[in-house]
Design a protein around this motif. Structure first.
Motif, PDB file in Angstrom:
ATOM      1  N   PRO A 106       0.865  -1.215   0.021  1.00 43.00           N
ATOM      2  CA  PRO A 106      -0.133  -0.068   0.078  1.00 43.00           C
ATOM      3  C   PRO A 106       0.884   1.375   0.062  1.00 43.00           C
ATOM      4  N   PRO A 107       0.552   2.149  -0.894  1.00 43.00           N
ATOM      5  CA  PRO A 107       1.477   3.512  -1.099  1.00 43.00           C
ATOM      6  C   PRO A 107       0.822   4.527  -0.060  1.00 43.00           C
ATOM      7  N   SER A 108       1.463   5.480   0.123  1.00 41.80           N
ATOM      8  CA  SER A 108       0.701   6.608   1.363  1.00 41.80           C
ATOM      9  C   SER A 108      -0.571   7.042   0.478  1.00 41.80           C
ATOM     10  N   ALA A 109      -1.059   7.635   1.337  1.00 42.87           N
ATOM     11  CA  ALA A 109      -2.508   8.167   1.086  1.00 42.87           C
ATOM     12  C   ALA A 109      -2.179   9.617  -0.020  1.00 42.87           C
ATOM     13  N   ASN A 110      -1.012  10.026  -0.082  1.00 40.20           N
ATOM     14  CA  ASN A 110      -0.744  11.028  -1.076  1.00 40.20           C
ATOM     15  C   ASN A 110       0.168  10.752  -2.132  1.00 40.20           C
ATOM     16  N   PHE A 111      -0.006   9.306  -2.492  1.00 38.25           N
ATOM     17  CA  PHE A 111       0.947   8.828  -3.758  1.00 38.25           C
ATOM     18  C   PHE A 111       0.033   9.022  -5.056  1.00 38.25           C
ATOM     19  N   VAL A 112       0.925   9.650  -5.961  1.00 41.32           N
ATOM     20  CA  VAL A 112       0.472  10.175  -7.132  1.00 41.32           C
ATOM     21  C   VAL A 112       1.042   9.127  -8.517  1.00 41.32           C
ATOM     22  N   GLN A 113       0.425   8.599  -9.007  1.00 43.46           N
ATOM     23  CA  GLN A 113       1.130   7.519 -10.049  1.00 43.46           C
ATOM     24  C   GLN A 113       1.872   8.142 -11.240  1.00 43.46           C
ATOM     25  N   ALA A 114       2.682   7.468 -11.763  1.00 44.26           N
ATOM     26  CA  ALA A 114       3.243   8.196 -12.880  1.00 44.26           C
ATOM     27  C   ALA A 114       2.406   8.345 -14.110  1.00 44.26           C
ATOM     28  N   ASP A 115       2.782   9.396 -14.863  1.00 42.29           N
ATOM     29  CA  ASP A 115       1.636   9.839 -15.857  1.00 42.29           C
ATOM     30  C   ASP A 115       2.453   9.488 -17.373  1.00 42.29           C
ATOM     31  N   PHE A 116       1.749   9.100 -18.216  1.00 39.77           N
ATOM     32  CA  PHE A 116       2.228   8.872 -19.467  1.00 39.77           C
ATOM     33  C   PHE A 116       2.140  10.102 -20.314  1.00 39.77           C
ATOM     34  N   LYS A 161       9.548   7.991 -24.960  1.00 32.80           N
ATOM     35  CA  LYS A 161       8.109   8.930 -24.383  1.00 32.80           C
ATOM     36  C   LYS A 161       8.503   8.941 -22.862  1.00 32.80           C
ATOM     37  N   PRO A 162       9.376   9.925 -22.276  1.00 33.05           N
ATOM     38  CA  PRO A 162       9.353  10.019 -20.804  1.00 33.05           C
ATOM     39  C   PRO A 162       8.334  10.158 -20.218  1.00 33.05           C
ATOM     40  N   TRP A 163       7.777   9.557 -19.087  1.00 28.86           N
ATOM     41  CA  TRP A 163       6.831   9.568 -18.325  1.00 28.86           C
ATOM     42  C   TRP A 163       7.045  10.884 -17.214  1.00 28.86           C
ATOM     43  N   LYS A 164       5.943  11.510 -16.485  1.00 25.68           N
ATOM     44  CA  LYS A 164       5.908  12.189 -15.804  1.00 25.68           C
ATOM     45  C   LYS A 164       5.979  11.348 -14.359  1.00 25.68           C
ATOM     46  N   PRO A 165       7.298  11.374 -13.560  1.00 31.96           N
ATOM     47  CA  PRO A 165       7.635  10.191 -12.613  1.00 31.96           C
ATOM     48  C   PRO A 165       6.474  10.344 -11.328  1.00 31.96           C
ATOM     49  N   ALA A 166       6.214   9.095 -10.696  1.00 32.94           N
ATOM     50  CA  ALA A 166       5.243   9.222  -9.672  1.00 32.94           C
ATOM     51  C   ALA A 166       5.858  10.062  -8.533  1.00 32.94           C
ATOM     52  N   LYS A 167       4.857  10.126  -7.841  1.00 35.53           N
ATOM     53  CA  LYS A 167       5.293  10.857  -6.226  1.00 35.53           C
ATOM     54  C   LYS A 167       4.679  10.265  -5.138  1.00 35.53           C
ATOM     55  N   LYS A 207       7.445  13.415  -2.893  1.00 39.30           N
ATOM     56  CA  LYS A 207       8.908  13.082  -3.344  1.00 39.30           C
ATOM     57  C   LYS A 207       8.524  12.251  -4.684  1.00 39.30           C
ATOM     58  N   ASN A 208       9.508  12.240  -5.459  1.00 38.35           N
ATOM     59  CA  ASN A 208       9.507  11.727  -6.803  1.00 38.35           C
ATOM     60  C   ASN A 208      10.026  10.344  -6.655  1.00 38.35           C
ATOM     61  N   VAL A 209       9.360   9.238  -7.084  1.00 37.54           N
ATOM     62  CA  VAL A 209       9.364   7.901  -6.794  1.00 37.54           C
ATOM     63  C   VAL A 209       9.507   6.953  -8.142  1.00 37.54           C
ATOM     64  N   LYS A 210      10.174   6.018  -8.090  1.00 35.59           N
ATOM     65  CA  LYS A 210       9.912   5.137  -9.180  1.00 35.59           C
ATOM     66  C   LYS A 210       8.759   3.990  -8.800  1.00 35.59           C
ATOM     67  N   THR A 211       8.314   3.668  -9.935  1.00 32.57           N
ATOM     68  CA  THR A 211       6.981   2.999  -9.757  1.00 32.57           C
ATOM     69  C   THR A 211       6.918   1.748 -10.962  1.00 32.57           C
ATOM     70  N   VAL A 212       6.100   0.905 -10.942  1.00 32.79           N
ATOM     71  CA  VAL A 212       5.448  -0.076 -12.058  1.00 32.79           C
ATOM     72  C   VAL A 212       3.974   0.329 -12.366  1.00 32.79           C
ATOM     73  N   PHE A 213       4.012   0.628 -13.567  1.00 27.64           N
ATOM     74  CA  PHE A 213       2.529   0.615 -14.086  1.00 27.64           C
ATOM     75  C   PHE A 213       1.842  -0.310 -14.741  1.00 27.64           C
ATOM     76  N   LYS A 214       0.751  -0.902 -14.079  1.00 27.84           N
ATOM     77  CA  LYS A 214      -0.007  -2.226 -14.653  1.00 27.84           C
ATOM     78  C   LYS A 214      -1.060  -1.700 -15.613  1.00 27.84           C
ATOM     79  N   LEU A 215      -1.077  -2.530 -16.738  1.00 21.36           N
ATOM     80  CA  LEU A 215      -2.122  -2.468 -17.907  1.00 21.36           C
ATOM     81  C   LEU A 215      -2.576  -3.794 -18.264  1.00 21.36           C
ATOM     82  N   PRO A 216      -3.654  -4.080 -17.911  1.00 20.80           N
ATOM     83  CA  PRO A 216      -4.088  -5.454 -18.201  1.00 20.80           C
ATOM     84  C   PRO A 216      -4.653  -5.404 -19.746  1.00 20.80           C
ATOM     85  N   LEU A 217      -4.560  -6.624 -20.553  1.00 18.07           N
ATOM     86  CA  LEU A 217      -4.903  -6.555 -21.825  1.00 18.07           C
ATOM     87  C   LEU A 217      -5.609  -7.879 -22.122  1.00 18.07           C
TER      88      LEU A 217
END
Length: 614
Positions: free
Chosen positions: A505-515, A583-589, A593-603
């Motif tokens: 679980p991330p913090s309540a203030n987590f913002v996912q990376a943005d394509f 295509k650089p993403w806008k990193p997650a926060k 603070k800027n954090v690394k992340t993994v983005f999930k996309l079911p297909l």
């Protein structure tokens, strides 16, 4: 957009080639003029038109790109780097060049209007007597001629008649039209040749009228030779010049071939074929969807005995959120569709039959940990230190497993540590275990996954309208979908078990990376590049979950697909890598603070057979 431009270029090139092959050497000047104009208009408009076709009796895969309501998978502190959008730079460059050509066009008009000379009315026509010794020409409703050429007896009657015909037949309109077209679509090289063809044809028309009235070809040709010695450089005018003089002389004495009329009629089937090739084709079983932009309401009106009661209630609910579903807006679905409604939709979806699954415009279902109990033999292997053990999201010492029986766990997932992982060399495998209590609590949370159908045959329509109408496949049989599997992407898949653990679980203030351009733009690019022809012989539903690792610079560092079909996994990884390349993403926060992340996309891809329309 690139596809539309390519269609315009190819279509205009084919029609211009037909003109030079069949018509340019015939004295069908009036027909030729309107053929050229119509060819330009046709090539500009036909890619935007839609042709309705009957239903096809063939397998059509439907691609479903899903997005979970909760997406973050893992985080770690990193440094942010600004990104840029290459597509935006290219578009801006294109527009600047178009503005340059428009400015050049305006300058050409002003250059003609600013020519110094005495204005008179001669035989009811506006004449400008130029101080410069230029060859006579006309533009719009004015004839421009040198003062030296205006004698006591006036203007040479043949010269005046030639320019008067240009004005009467409004040839300047053709040139203004093609110049503006060239400026906006400067990337199409064929429009430059269209202009030359139009100018030549205008001269042929004027010459023909003069000769028909004066019938003195030799003297008229001598007059032309005298005038072409006076050079000028005015791009929007009809002028006596060297460039087309030889062609004009040939046309003055040429006779039509015996096939001239036949050649004109050949243009009709060519336009018909071009319309079929370059127009957007929509098959009968999804025409209704395109007409109402999405087809939710039309779907509701077509409810049949084959549909379950759950499906009928499902459709009534989603009608209230048609704008959200029409725009494939996962974010708004999360924030504007109440949680209790999402749960209701997921409960109804669990009771869908095969017909419901095929025709549902949106899938709403639960994300759950599936049951995969480890064997006793596996439990013994996990005691070795080369296995990194995690229980319910917490790292533990291998010896802790001695306190558990294999039946204490609800799920196990084994992954091989790959070279790019920080644990490479320290561990050989990673083992993620979930106890029954943890799995029960996680599944009870009823996390929602929402999926929108993307029919591959309608991708081009989606790009044009920035939305996709769902394909309605009838009389098909597919199996009920399995529960969505929770996946983590810190290891490479190793075991046969396919259930992957939920994220910490991330913090309540987590913002996912943005394509760049948003997640919708990513889905568009995936659908654009996905080669569904590789799976023509598939049946039922195949699925995978794509995991996109985003590094400290917003760069895609790794793409892993977790699914049971190896070929589908491979194509999904190839497609996503192509879509995210450079295509650089806008990193997650996390907590600012800027954090690394993994983005999930079911297909998912759904295969069903369309029955012929009756």
């Amino acid at each position: 957009m690139e596809t539309l431009v390519l269609k315009i270029v190819i279509c205009s090139g084919i029609l211009l080639g037909l003109y030079h092959l069949l018509l340019s050497k015939e004295k069908t000047f009036v027909f030729n003029r309107f053929y050229l104009i119509f060819s330009v208009i046709f090539s500009l408009t036909i890619p935007f038109l839609t042709i309705e076709l009957p239903e096809l009796n063939e397998d059509k895969p439907t691609l479903l790109i899903e997005q979970e309501i909760s997406q973050p998978i893992l985080t770690g502190q990193i440094v942010e780097e600004k990104s840029f959008d290459l597509n935006q730079i290219l578009l801006t460059t294109y527009c600047l060049i178009a503005v340059f050509f428009l400015a050049k066009f305006i300058f050409s008009v002003l250059k003609i209007k600013n020519l110094k000379g005495r204005k008179i009315i001669y035989k009811s026509k506006k004449i400008v007597l130029l101080k410069r010794d230029l060859a006579p020409f006309s533009f719009w409703n004015t004839i421009y001629i040198s003062e030296k050429s205006f004698t006591d007896s006036g203007i040479d009657e043949r010269v005046f008649m030639h320019e008067e015909i240009h004005i009467q037949q409004k040839h300047s309109l053709d040139l203004v039209f093609i110049e503006l077209t060239k400026a906006v679509l400067w990337i199409n090289p064929f429009f430059y040749f269209y202009k030359n063809a139009m100018i030549n044809n205008h001269e042929f028309l004027a010459d023909e009228e003069v000769i028909n009235k004066k019938n003195d070809i030799k003297n008229y040709q001598e007059l032309i030779l005298q005038e072409v010695l006076k050079q000028q450089n005015l791009s929007l005018t009809h002028q006596f010049n060297f460039n087309n003089t030889k062609k004009r002389f040939i046309m003055m004495t040429k006779q039509n071939s015996k096939f001239a009329k036949v050649k004109k009629f050949l243009a009709v089937p060519v336009f018909a074929i071009a319309a079929f090739v370059f127009a957007e084709k929509v098959y009968g079983n999804n025409v209704g969807d395109l007409k109402n932009d999405y087809g939710i309401k039309s779907n509701a009106t077509k409810l049949s005995l084959n549909h379950s009661e759950a499906y009928k209630e499902f459709i009534k609910i989603i009608e209230r959120y048609e704008p959200i579903i029409k725009n494939r807006d996962h974010k708004k679905f999360t924030t504007e569709v109440p949680r209790e409604v999402q749960v209701k939709l997921a409960d109804l979806f669990d009771n869908f039959n095969s017909t419901d699954l095929i025709e549902a415009p949106i899938w709403v279902k639960y994300t759950e940990i599936s049951r995969e109990i480890p064997t006793i033999n596996q439990m013994n292997k996990f005691l070795i230190s080369s296995y990194k053990i995690e229980i319910d999201g917490k790292l533990v010492d291998n010896k802790v497993l001695k306190n558990y029986k294999n039946t204490d766990f609800y799920n196990v997932y084994i992954l091989k540590v790959i070279p790019t992982n920080p644990d490479y060399g320290k561990y050989d495998y990673g083992v993620v275990l979930y106890t029954k209590a943890f799995a029960k609590k996680y599944n009870a949370a009823k996390k929602i996954t929402v999926s929108f159908k993307v029919d591959m045959a309608e991708y081009k329509q989606w790009v044009k309208n920035d939305t996709i109408s769902p394909k309605k496949n009838k009389d098909a049989k597919v199996s009920q979908p399995k529960k969505e599997k929770i996946t983590k992407t810190i290891f490479e898949d190793f075991s046969e078990t396919k259930t992957i653990p939920p994220p910490p679980p991330p913090s309540a203030n987590f913002v996912q990376a943005d394509f760049p351009g948003g997640i919708h733009d990513l889905r568009v690019k995936i659908a654009e590049n996905f080669d569904s022809s590789l799976f023509d012989k598939k049946t039922g539903i195949i699925s995978t979950s794509i995991f996109i690792s985003v590094d400290e610079n917003g760069k895609t560092t790794d793409v892993i697909a977790d699914g049971e079909d190896i070929a589908f996994n491979t194509e999904a990884v190839r497609t996503v890598k192509l879509a995210t390349n450079n295509k650089p993403w806008k990193p997650a926060k996390d907590n600012g603070k800027n954090v690394k992340t993994v983005f999930k996309l079911p297909l998912k891809m759904q295969f069903a057979t369309n029955s012929p329309a009756k």
